[in-house]
Design a protein around this motif. Structure first.
Motif, PDB file in Angstrom:
ATOM      1  N   TRP A   1       0.903  -1.246   0.012  1.00  0.00           N
ATOM      2  CA  TRP A   1      -0.018   0.064  -0.096  1.00  0.00           C
ATOM      3  C   TRP A   1       0.910   1.154   0.082  1.00  0.00           C
ATOM      4  CZ3 TRP A   1      -4.897   0.183  -1.797  1.00  0.00           C
ATOM      5  CH2 TRP A   1      -5.321  -1.170  -1.560  1.00  0.00           C
ATOM      6  N   ALA A   2       2.107   1.249   0.649  1.00  0.00           N
ATOM      7  CA  ALA A   2       3.066   2.296   0.371  1.00  0.00           C
ATOM      8  C   ALA A   2       3.303   2.478  -1.075  1.00  0.00           C
ATOM      9  CB  ALA A   2       4.142   2.059   1.219  1.00  0.00           C
ATOM     10  N   ASP A   3       3.709   1.390  -1.606  1.00  0.00           N
ATOM     11  CA  ASP A   3       3.870   1.645  -3.325  1.00  0.00           C
ATOM     12  C   ASP A   3       2.598   2.116  -4.060  1.00  0.00           C
ATOM     13  OD1 ASP A   3       5.684   0.662  -5.452  1.00  0.00           O
ATOM     14  OD2 ASP A   3       3.806  -0.129  -6.018  1.00  0.00           O
ATOM     15  N   PHE A   4       1.458   1.814  -3.431  1.00  0.00           N
ATOM     16  CA  PHE A   4       0.230   2.098  -4.020  1.00  0.00           C
ATOM     17  C   PHE A   4       0.052   3.631  -4.117  1.00  0.00           C
ATOM     18  CE2 PHE A   4      -4.043   3.828  -3.019  1.00  0.00           C
ATOM     19  CZ  PHE A   4      -4.872   3.397  -4.204  1.00  0.00           C
ATOM     20  N   ILE A   5       0.406   4.183  -2.708  1.00  0.00           N
ATOM     21  CA  ILE A   5       0.630   5.602  -2.436  1.00  0.00           C
ATOM     22  C   ILE A   5       1.539   6.420  -3.599  1.00  0.00           C
ATOM     23  CG2 ILE A   5       0.916   7.404  -0.793  1.00  0.00           C
ATOM     24  CD1 ILE A   5      -0.149   5.557   1.273  1.00  0.00           C
ATOM     25  N   GLU A   6       2.581   5.711  -3.434  1.00  0.00           N
ATOM     26  CA  GLU A   6       3.905   6.346  -4.166  1.00  0.00           C
ATOM     27  C   GLU A   6       3.520   6.479  -5.632  1.00  0.00           C
ATOM     28  OE1 GLU A   6       7.916   7.643  -3.535  1.00  0.00           O
ATOM     29  OE2 GLU A   6       6.055   7.879  -2.677  1.00  0.00           O
ATOM     30  N   ASN A   7       3.068   5.498  -6.165  1.00  0.00           N
ATOM     31  CA  ASN A   7       2.871   5.172  -7.718  1.00  0.00           C
ATOM     32  C   ASN A   7       1.551   5.104  -8.282  1.00  0.00           C
ATOM     33  OD1 ASN A   7       5.994   4.706  -8.073  1.00  0.00           O
ATOM     34  ND2 ASN A   7       5.739   3.155  -6.866  1.00  0.00           N
ATOM     35  N   LYS A   8       0.625   5.215  -7.358  1.00  0.00           N
ATOM     36  CA  LYS A   8      -0.833   5.175  -8.118  1.00  0.00           C
ATOM     37  C   LYS A   8      -1.468   6.583  -7.548  1.00  0.00           C
ATOM     38  CE  LYS A   8      -2.999   2.264  -9.881  1.00  0.00           C
ATOM     39  NZ  LYS A   8      -3.447   1.975 -11.286  1.00  0.00           N
ATOM     40  N   LEU A   9      -1.302   6.715  -6.385  1.00  0.00           N
ATOM     41  CA  LEU A   9      -2.423   7.767  -5.921  1.00  0.00           C
ATOM     42  C   LEU A   9      -1.794   9.159  -5.981  1.00  0.00           C
ATOM     43  CD1 LEU A   9      -4.815   8.648  -4.248  1.00  0.00           C
ATOM     44  CD2 LEU A   9      -3.684   8.139  -2.166  1.00  0.00           C
ATOM     45  N   THR A  10      -0.455   9.412  -5.684  1.00  0.00           N
ATOM     46  CA  THR A  10       0.097  10.765  -5.458  1.00  0.00           C
ATOM     47  C   THR A  10      -0.132  11.516  -6.732  1.00  0.00           C
ATOM     48  OG1 THR A  10       1.785  10.041  -3.887  1.00  0.00           O
ATOM     49  CG2 THR A  10       2.414  11.955  -5.292  1.00  0.00           C
ATOM     50  N   LYS A  11       0.241  10.989  -7.843  1.00  0.00           N
ATOM     51  CA  LYS A  11       0.170  12.093  -8.904  1.00  0.00           C
ATOM     52  C   LYS A  11      -1.285  12.548  -9.221  1.00  0.00           C
ATOM     53  CE  LYS A  11       0.814  12.228 -14.172  1.00  0.00           C
ATOM     54  NZ  LYS A  11       1.353  11.493 -15.273  1.00  0.00           N
ATOM     55  N   PRO A  12      -2.360  11.653  -9.456  1.00  0.00           N
ATOM     56  CA  PRO A  12      -3.742  12.303  -9.727  1.00  0.00           C
ATOM     57  C   PRO A  12      -3.954  13.041  -8.497  1.00  0.00           C
ATOM     58  CG  PRO A  12      -3.836   9.860  -9.422  1.00  0.00           C
ATOM     59  CD  PRO A  12      -2.336  10.137  -9.510  1.00  0.00           C
ATOM     60  N   PHE A  13      -3.856  12.638  -7.360  1.00  0.00           N
ATOM     61  CA  PHE A  13      -4.176  13.335  -5.959  1.00  0.00           C
ATOM     62  C   PHE A  13      -3.930  14.814  -5.974  1.00  0.00           C
ATOM     63  CE2 PHE A  13      -3.835  15.141  -1.542  1.00  0.00           C
ATOM     64  CZ  PHE A  13      -4.979  14.786  -1.232  1.00  0.00           C
TER      65      PHE A  13
ATOM     66  N   LYS B   1     -10.581  15.012 -14.828  1.00  0.00           N
ATOM     67  CA  LYS B   1     -10.055  13.785 -14.650  1.00  0.00           C
ATOM     68  C   LYS B   1      -9.154  13.413 -13.692  1.00  0.00           C
ATOM     69  CE  LYS B   1      -6.443  11.465 -17.624  1.00  0.00           C
ATOM     70  NZ  LYS B   1      -5.297  11.340 -16.854  1.00  0.00           N
ATOM     71  N   PHE B   2      -8.216  14.074 -13.223  1.00  0.00           N
ATOM     72  CA  PHE B   2      -7.534  13.640 -12.212  1.00  0.00           C
ATOM     73  C   PHE B   2      -8.206  13.573 -10.848  1.00  0.00           C
ATOM     74  CE2 PHE B   2      -3.714  15.500 -14.793  1.00  0.00           C
ATOM     75  CZ  PHE B   2      -3.149  14.452 -14.932  1.00  0.00           C
ATOM     76  N   GLU B   3      -9.175  14.472 -10.506  1.00  0.00           N
ATOM     77  CA  GLU B   3     -10.192  14.458  -9.540  1.00  0.00           C
ATOM     78  C   GLU B   3     -10.804  13.182  -9.553  1.00  0.00           C
ATOM     79  OE1 GLU B   3     -13.451  17.028  -7.073  1.00  0.00           O
ATOM     80  OE2 GLU B   3     -12.467  17.879  -8.689  1.00  0.00           O
ATOM     81  N   LYS B   4     -11.387  12.556 -10.606  1.00  0.00           N
ATOM     82  CA  LYS B   4     -12.071  11.364 -10.536  1.00  0.00           C
ATOM     83  C   LYS B   4     -11.291  10.325 -10.260  1.00  0.00           C
ATOM     84  CE  LYS B   4     -15.039   8.543 -13.747  1.00  0.00           C
ATOM     85  NZ  LYS B   4     -14.589   7.289 -13.491  1.00  0.00           N
ATOM     86  N   GLU B   5     -10.120  10.205 -10.917  1.00  0.00           N
ATOM     87  CA  GLU B   5      -9.227   9.101 -10.560  1.00  0.00           C
ATOM     88  C   GLU B   5      -8.671   9.180  -9.173  1.00  0.00           C
ATOM     89  OE1 GLU B   5      -4.948   7.552 -12.200  1.00  0.00           O
ATOM     90  OE2 GLU B   5      -5.810   9.140 -13.041  1.00  0.00           O
ATOM     91  N   GLY B   6      -8.480  10.299  -8.731  1.00  0.00           N
ATOM     92  CA  GLY B   6      -7.898  10.345  -7.225  1.00  0.00           C
ATOM     93  C   GLY B   6      -8.876   9.812  -6.226  1.00  0.00           C
ATOM     94  N   LEU B   7     -10.283  10.433  -6.334  1.00  0.00           N
ATOM     95  CA  LEU B   7     -11.208   9.740  -5.544  1.00  0.00           C
ATOM     96  C   LEU B   7     -11.333   8.515  -5.640  1.00  0.00           C
ATOM     97  CD1 LEU B   7     -14.013  12.746  -6.226  1.00  0.00           C
ATOM     98  CD2 LEU B   7     -12.786  12.476  -4.149  1.00  0.00           C
TER      99      LEU B   7
ATOM    100  N   ALA C   1       2.050   7.660   3.777  1.00  0.00           N
ATOM    101  CA  ALA C   1       0.624   8.708   3.708  1.00  0.00           C
ATOM    102  C   ALA C   1       0.867  10.042   3.991  1.00  0.00           C
ATOM    103  CB  ALA C   1      -0.728   7.931   4.231  1.00  0.00           C
ATOM    104  N   SER C   2       2.029  10.410   4.596  1.00  0.00           N
ATOM    105  CA  SER C   2       2.152  11.891   5.175  1.00  0.00           C
ATOM    106  C   SER C   2       1.620  13.019   4.357  1.00  0.00           C
ATOM    107  CB  SER C   2       3.510  12.024   5.602  1.00  0.00           C
ATOM    108  OG  SER C   2       4.140  11.089   6.473  1.00  0.00           O
ATOM    109  N   ALA C   3       1.753  12.949   3.178  1.00  0.00           N
ATOM    110  CA  ALA C   3       1.348  14.080   2.348  1.00  0.00           C
ATOM    111  C   ALA C   3      -0.205  14.370   2.605  1.00  0.00           C
ATOM    112  CB  ALA C   3       1.627  13.802   0.966  1.00  0.00           C
TER     113      ALA C   3
END
Length: 230
Positions: free
Chosen positions: A99-111, A124-130, A158-160
């Motif tokens: 899940w740390a890798d998920f945050i790093e490589n999936k969630l951070t950019k669109p969020f 687009k980014f908001e839909k993906e991030g949500l 997840a600190s960010a």
């Protein structure tokens, strides 16, 4: 024998540098913070110790230098005594890394893109991030922190979503993390940002707000450059 001194090359506005600070605080490791000016000329020390990425954080432990925030967090967990950051169970430890890798490589950019861009790109980014936040939200089910009763490795990753998220939302006037959609994450932000062990390293919110307000156009320019390269 005295333990080698611990120093950390960081940068005030960086949530990645804060990951390393959070790991040190949670383990109870005293350290000296060396602040870098990433908008100016990078120091010889940073370039010498992290010639690959030339970025913060860099942990200096005696004559050893460790780079990349999640690598630094794991090193801190293994090299120093104190409450464990990673779970002791092999499966739970693997899941924390997953899940740390998920945050790093999936969630951070669109969020974060959802905060900085405008128009159709923001939608687009908001839909993906949500959608991705919903997956992360599920990892808090029945728990106060991702690590259980106290913050651990995944909380550090997840600190960010902590102080940075609310500050950027205020600066940009965009709310991505909403209490009606992600109540567990909203509560986690409050609990994480006020945790006793993290108080020495949580950045002052007003200073963080002033920093992003002052550098708003700089970040917008950088984000637009990233979009053009895609």
């Amino acid at each position: 024998m005295a333990s080698p001194p611990v120093k950390l090359i960081g940068f005030f506005g960086s949530p990645y540098a804060f990951r390393a600070q959070a790991a040190l605080c949670l383990k109870g490791v005293p350290y000296e913070l060396l602040m870098e000016d990433l908008f100016g000329t990078k120091s010889d020390l940073l370039l010498q110790l992290n010639p690959v990425h030339k970025k913060v954080p860099v942990l200096i432990h005696g004559d050893r230098a460790i780079s990349e925030s999640l690598v630094v967090a794991e090193y801190i967990d293994e090299a120093f005594d104190g409450p464990p950051l990673l779970p002791t169970d092999p499966y739970d430890r693997a899941m924390a890394r997953f899940w740390a890798d998920f945050i790093e490589n999936k969630l951070t950019k669109p969020f974060f893109m959802a905060h900085w861009v405008e128009g159709e790109a923001r939608e687009k980014f908001e839909k993906e991030g949500l959608e991705l936040l919903t997956l992360l939200e599920a990892q808090l089910k029945g728990k106060k922190f991702f690590g259980g009763d106290r913050p651990g490795y995944l909380d550090v990753a997840a600190s960010a979503l902590g102080p940075w998220s609310s500050v950027i939302q205020e600066v940009m006037g965009v709310t991505v993390v909403r209490e009606d959609e992600h109540p567990a994450i909203v509560q986690w932000v409050k609990d994480y940002s006020s945790h006793e062990a993290l108080k020495p390293c949580i950045p002052d919110r007003e200073k963080l707000l002033a920093y992003f307000t002052e550098n708003l156009e700089r970040y917008k320019t950088a984000v637009n450059a990233m979009l053009q390269q895609q």
